[in-house]
Design a protein around this motif. Structure first.
Motif, PDB file in Angstrom:
ATOM      1  N   GLN A   1      44.309  42.927  54.535  1.00  9.04           N
ATOM      2  CA  GLN A   1      45.360  42.288  53.723  1.00  9.04           C
ATOM      3  C   GLN A   1      45.552  43.003  52.379  1.00  9.04           C
ATOM      4  OE1 GLN A   1      47.245  39.254  54.685  1.00  9.04           O
ATOM      5  NE2 GLN A   1      46.469  40.032  56.615  1.00  9.04           N
ATOM      6  N   ASN A   2      45.281  44.312  52.380  1.00 11.03           N
ATOM      7  CA  ASN A   2      45.364  45.081  51.138  1.00 11.03           C
ATOM      8  C   ASN A   2      45.643  46.541  51.467  1.00 11.03           C
ATOM      9  OD1 ASN A   2      44.004  46.828  48.904  1.00 11.03           O
ATOM     10  ND2 ASN A   2      44.283  44.808  47.956  1.00 11.03           N
ATOM     11  N   ILE A   3      46.694  47.093  50.894  1.00 11.33           N
ATOM     12  CA  ILE A   3      47.087  48.469  51.201  1.00 11.33           C
ATOM     13  C   ILE A   3      46.072  49.469  50.662  1.00 11.33           C
ATOM     14  CG2 ILE A   3      48.796  50.256  50.666  1.00 11.33           C
ATOM     15  CD1 ILE A   3      50.973  48.204  51.014  1.00 11.33           C
ATOM     16  N   THR A   4      45.561  49.238  49.453  1.00 12.60           N
ATOM     17  CA  THR A   4      44.596  50.167  48.860  1.00 12.60           C
ATOM     18  C   THR A   4      43.339  50.264  49.704  1.00 12.60           C
ATOM     19  OG1 THR A   4      45.410  49.664  46.637  1.00 12.60           O
ATOM     20  CG2 THR A   4      43.243  50.698  46.807  1.00 12.60           C
TER      21      THR A   4
ATOM     22  N   ARG B   1      54.875  42.587  50.116  1.00 11.86           N
ATOM     23  CA  ARG B   1      53.832  42.982  49.175  1.00 11.86           C
ATOM     24  C   ARG B   1      53.820  42.038  47.977  1.00 11.86           C
ATOM     25  NH1 ARG B   1      56.180  47.104  51.621  1.00 11.86           N
ATOM     26  NH2 ARG B   1      54.965  48.920  52.337  1.00 11.86           N
ATOM     27  N   GLY B   2      52.611  41.715  47.508  1.00 10.20           N
ATOM     28  CA  GLY B   2      52.472  40.865  46.336  1.00 10.20           C
ATOM     29  C   GLY B   2      51.288  41.306  45.497  1.00 10.20           C
ATOM     30  N   ARG B   3      51.080  40.644  44.380  1.00 10.27           N
ATOM     31  CA  ARG B   3      49.988  41.023  43.492  1.00 10.27           C
ATOM     32  C   ARG B   3      48.622  40.806  44.132  1.00 10.27           C
ATOM     33  NH1 ARG B   3      51.120  38.007  37.924  1.00 10.27           N
ATOM     34  NH2 ARG B   3      51.553  36.319  39.412  1.00 10.27           N
ATOM     35  N   ARG B   4      48.538  39.857  45.054  1.00  9.37           N
ATOM     36  CA  ARG B   4      47.261  39.540  45.688  1.00  9.37           C
ATOM     37  C   ARG B   4      47.051  40.268  47.014  1.00  9.37           C
ATOM     38  NH1 ARG B   4      46.415  32.995  44.796  1.00  9.37           N
ATOM     39  NH2 ARG B   4      46.525  33.033  42.496  1.00  9.37           N
ATOM     40  N   GLY B   5      47.984  41.132  47.382  1.00  5.98           N
ATOM     41  CA  GLY B   5      47.849  41.864  48.636  1.00  5.98           C
ATOM     42  C   GLY B   5      49.135  41.826  49.423  1.00  5.98           C
ATOM     43  N   VAL B   6      49.026  41.775  50.735  1.00  3.91           N
ATOM     44  CA  VAL B   6      50.195  41.756  51.605  1.00  3.91           C
ATOM     45  C   VAL B   6      50.203  40.478  52.436  1.00  3.91           C
ATOM     46  CG1 VAL B   6      50.283  44.269  51.732  1.00  3.91           C
ATOM     47  CG2 VAL B   6      49.012  42.990  53.467  1.00  3.91           C
TER      48      VAL B   6
END
Length: 287
Positions: free
Chosen positions: A16-19, A50-55
């Motif tokens: 749940q996170n692109i990085t 996409r959002g500040r907390r992930g995807v």
């Protein structure tokens, strides 16, 4: 879509996170984002937001992830079947196991199996027994080592039967227990039910719980430090430990046992590696 796209979608869905996904797949974030855009263009959908907390995956994106997982599973099964046609015991054995078995029993099993079949590799996942049942059923792992008696519709065999003990650093009696400090630990629901049912059969007042720790090993150390008593299965106890023990028994005076099972799907025995591992462990009596 290609295999690398299936892996990308599954990994991104899990993280749940692109990085984090880019780090795991050893690609740059711009490259990963570009590939997602290409997939969205190919299927004419929005896969995620996409959002500040992930995807956050859209319903269409979640369906595509399910497709990716199914394709990866089918690809792995095809590879395993093709390898099995050579009748050679090799490949990767995927095992799901309860943490206590992983710590105390599984290393020696895998060591001996690897000595016999050096071309075999292992992928081991530790999880709760309730989750392992689903993992085996969904073919995420080939074989599961579970603790406790669960409703499993396919093949299984008993591998461990052990006693359960009330342990204390000093000598105690059953009558004292409600007034003594008890140390508990996080465990699966099946074992918690065993403890709760036994307690209700023997006492009318609740236990005096003074400490809750994350696992059986920590709990035992607290008991050794004279901080209270605990109820612990044999798997975590050593014969040379200076602990007073009372065997857990039911109202008829019969020992209450803790069972551990190996579970698998019957159809998986078509793969020689899985069939051989099942046969290898089937006749073992670990406790």
């Amino acid at each position: 879509m290609e295999e690398k796209d299936w892996v990308l979608l599954q990994t991104l869905y899990d993280q749940q996170n692109i990085t984090k996904t880019a780090e795991i797949l050893f690609v740059s974030q711009p490259a990963l984002s570009y590939r997602i855009q290409q997939l969205e263009k190919e299927f004419g959908i929005t896969i995620l937001h996409r959002g500040r907390r992930g995807v956050e995956f859209t319903p269409q994106g979640e369906y595509l992830v399910k497709y990716a997982k199914d394709m990866l599973r089918q690809l792995q099964q095809t590879k395993e079947f093709l390898l099995s046609m050579e009748n050679k015991i090799s490949g990767t054995l995927k095992i799901g196991t309860a943490s206590s078995i992983a710590r105390y029993k599984l290393p020696n099993i895998l060591k001996n199996f690897h000595i016999k079949y050096p071309d075999v590799e292992f992928k081991v996942t530790s999880s709760k027994s309730s989750e392992l049942v689903n993992s085996v059923y969904n073919r995420d792992v080939h074989v599961g080592f579970i603790r406790g008696d669960y409703n499993w519709p396919e093949e299984k065999y008993l591998i461990i039967t052990e006693n359960i003990w009330i342990v204390s650093k000093r000598e105690i009696s059953l009558d004292e227990l409600p007034n003594l400090p008890r140390i508990i630990y996080k465990t699966d629901l099946s074992l918690e039910n065993v403890f709760d049912n036994w307690w209700k059969e023997n006492f009318s007042k609740p236990p005096s719980i003074t400490m809750e720790v994350d696992n059986m090993e920590t709990c035992k150390e607290m008991v050794l430090s004279e901080l209270g008593y605990a109820i612990i299965p044999s798997i975590v106890l050593c014969n040379n430990e200076d602990l007073y023990r009372i065997q857990l028994k039911n109202r008829h005076g019969e020992p209450i046992m803790r069972n551990s099972w190996v579970i698998y799907r019957k159809e998986s025995l078509k793969i020689p590696l899985i069939n051989e591992f099942v046969n290898f462990t089937k006749n073992m009596k670990l406790m």
